[in-house]
Design a protein around this motif. Structure first.
Motif, PDB file in Angstrom:
ATOM      1  N   SER A 230       0.769  -1.287  -0.053  1.00  0.00           N
ATOM      2  CA  SER A 230       0.123  -0.060   0.102  1.00  0.00           C
ATOM      3  C   SER A 230       0.668   1.202   0.060  1.00  0.00           C
ATOM      4  O   SER A 230       2.084   1.029   0.223  1.00  0.00           O
ATOM      5  CB  SER A 230      -0.936   0.075   1.337  1.00  0.00           C
ATOM      6  N   SER A 245      -3.608  -0.902  -1.413  1.00  0.00           N
ATOM      7  CA  SER A 245      -4.402   0.375  -1.739  1.00  0.00           C
ATOM      8  C   SER A 245      -3.582   1.721  -1.628  1.00  0.00           C
ATOM      9  O   SER A 245      -2.530   1.320  -0.781  1.00  0.00           O
ATOM     10  CB  SER A 245      -5.666   0.248  -0.578  1.00  0.00           C
ATOM     11  N   CYS A 262      -8.109  -0.449  -3.290  1.00  0.00           N
ATOM     12  CA  CYS A 262      -8.819   0.861  -3.463  1.00  0.00           C
ATOM     13  C   CYS A 262      -7.826   2.056  -3.672  1.00  0.00           C
ATOM     14  O   CYS A 262      -6.665   2.079  -3.648  1.00  0.00           O
ATOM     15  CB  CYS A 262      -9.298   0.878  -1.749  1.00  0.00           C
TER      16      CYS A 262
END
Length: 389
Positions: A230, A245, A262
Motif C-alpha cells: 500500500s 491500496s 482501493c
C-alpha cells in the motif's frame, strides 16, 4: 499428524461486517500485524481452511478431515493462552468464552457434547469499526510476539526516534530516511521492503507492512496499520488498510477501514466526527438501516476495489460497498451500494465488464492478475447487488 483447522464464519457477524466481508472470510480481516487467520497460524500450527458464504468458497475452500476437525469461530482474535486452550480440546468438546463458542473439536456438522469454560479475556470482531477499535491492542501484542529475541535493522542517522528505541523494529530490506518516529505512545514496526520517506512523522502504535510506502511529509498517528503493498500520504489517525491500496496524497483519513485495491485521490478527506459531537450511526447491511455505534469517532468504511476521485469529501461514517467509483463535488450519501458510479448528484449501476476491466488494470500495477475463480466470485457478488442495497 497436522491438525485440520477450519475457520468458521458466524453468519450474522459476516453480514454485520459487510462490506469488508463481501470479498473475504472474516478470518482474512487485518488487525495489528496479522490477519485473524495468520495470528491463529502463529499460535496453532495446522492445515487451515474456511467455512464461509457459498459464493466465496471456490476462492476460500473448505477442507474437512473426517470427524476430527478443530472448528474455530473466525471472529475471535487469538493469543497464546487462548490457542493453548483450543489445542487442548478433545473430541466432542467445545470451548466457551462468555456467550461465544470459540472452538469445538469434531465433525463440522456436530454440536459439542461437553463445554469447557475459558476464563481469560477474548476479543471478538463483530462490526467494521471493531477492526480499528482493537487495532492498538493487536499492534502491541503482535509487536512483542514478532520482535522477541530478534534484532532490528539499524535506524539511519538521518532519522529521529523519540522514546525507547527498542520499541522500533525495522525488518530487512526496509528503507527509512529522514523520519521522526515517536514510540512513547506505542511501538512502530516497519516490514520487509517497506519505504518510509523523508519528512514523515509517525506516532505509534503503527505498522507499515511489507512493501508498503509512507510518502514524504506524511503524518501518521496510531493505532494505524498500513497493509502490504500500500501507499500512504497526508494525515492518518487510527486507520487500517487491509492491503494493496493507495491513499498517497494530502487529505485526512481517521478511524477508518479500507479494503484491498482501493484508491483515494489527491485531497480526498473523510470526516470522523460530527459537528454536533453526537453519537455516530453506521449503515448495517444485516438490518438494512443506520444503527447506533456508541462511538463519537468513526470515518470511512470502504469495500474492495472502490475509488474516490480528487478532492472527494466524505461525511462522517460513510460506507462504500465493493467496486464503487465516487467523483465530483459535494458529499455523497453515507451509504453507497456496491458497483455504483457517481457523485453527490446521484449514482448509477456500473457494468460488470467495466468493473472487471478496471480491476484487472489496477491489479496489474502490483503484478497481480484476476483469476478465473475470483471473476466468478465477483460475478456472484454482482448478482447479489440488489439484495444488499
Amino acid at each position: 499428524m497436522s491438525r485440520n483447522i477450519i475457520l468458521a464464519d458466524n453468519a450474522e457477524a459476516r453480514l454485520s461486517l459487510l462490506p469488508l466481508t463481501f470479498t473475504r472470510p472474516i478470518a482474512r480481516l487485518l488487525t495489528g500485524l496479522f490477519t485473524i487467520e495468520e495470528r491463529w497460524q502463529r499460535y496453532l500450527p495446522g492445515e487451515y481452511s474456511y467455512l464461509t458464504a457459498d459464493y466465496l468458497s471456490e476462492v476460500f475452500p473448505l477442507r474437512e478431515s473426517g470427524d476430527d476437525n478443530l472448528i474455530i469461530d473466525s471472529r475471535v482474535i487469538a493469543d497464546r493462552q487462548l490457542a493453548e486452550a483450543v489445542a487442548a480440546l478433545r473430541m466432542g468438546e467445545g470451548l466457551m468464552a462468555g456467550d461465544v463458542l470459540v472452538a469445538r473439536r469434531g465433525a463440522v456438522e456436530d454440536e459439542p457434547e461437553s463445554i469447557m469454560e475459558y476464563e481469560g479475556p477474548v476479543t471478538v470482531i463483530n462490526r467494521p469499526f471493531d477492526v480499528f477499535l482493537t487495532n492498538g491492542a493487536s499492534l502491541e501484542s503482535d509487536f512483542a510476539e514478532v520482535t522477541r529475541g530478534r534484532t532490528s535493522q539499524p535506524l539511519p542517522p538521518s532519522c529521529m526516534v523519540i522514546g525507547d528505541a527498542s520499541r522500533l523494529f525495522i525488518e530487512d530490506g526496509a528503507t527509512v530516511s529522514g523520519a521522526v518516529i515517536n514510540v512513547e505512545t506505542g511501538p512502530v514496526y516497519i516490514g520487509r521492503g517497506a519505504t518510509v520517506m523523508e519528512g514523515a512523522c509517525m506516532r505509534g502504535p503503527i505498522a507499515v507492512l511489507d512493501h508498503s510506502t509512507v510518502n514524504m511529509g506524511a503524518k501518521i498517528y496510531g493505532a494505524t496499520t498500513i497493509g502490504p503493498h500500500s501507499k500512504v500520504g497526508g494525515e492518518l489517525n487510527n486507520v487500517v488498510i487491509i492491503g494493496y491500496s493507495n491513499k498517497a496524497h494530502d487529505g485526512f483519513l481517521g478511524n477508518a477501514v479500507i479494503g484491498e485495491w482501493c484508491n483515494l485521490g489527491a485531497g480526498c478527506t473523510a470526516s470522523n466526527l460530527k459537528n454536533d459531537y453526537t453519537e455516530i450511526k453506521l449503515w448495517n447491511y444485516a438490518s438494512r438501516r443506520f444503527q447506533r455505534t456508541g462511538l463519537q469517532f468513526c470515518g470511512l468504511i470502504m469495500g474492495d476495489h472502490s475509488k474516490a476521485g480528487i478532492n472527494t469529501m466524505f461525511n462522517t461514517a460513510t460506507v462504500l460497498g465493493v467496486g464503487v467509483n465516487v467523483h465530483g463535488t459535494g458529499f455523497p450519501r453515507n451509504f453507497v451500494p456496491s458497483f455504483s458510479d457517481g457523485s453527490a448528484a446521484g449514482f448509477s449501476e456500473q457494468s460488470f465488464q467495466k468493473f472487471l476491466d478496471v480491476a484487472a488494470r489496477v491489479m496489474a500495477r502490483r503484478d497481480r492478475t484476476l483469476g478465473e475463480a475470483e471473476v466468478r466470485m465477483y460475478e456472484a457478488l454482482y448478482s447479489l447487488t440488489e439484495t444488499y442495497r
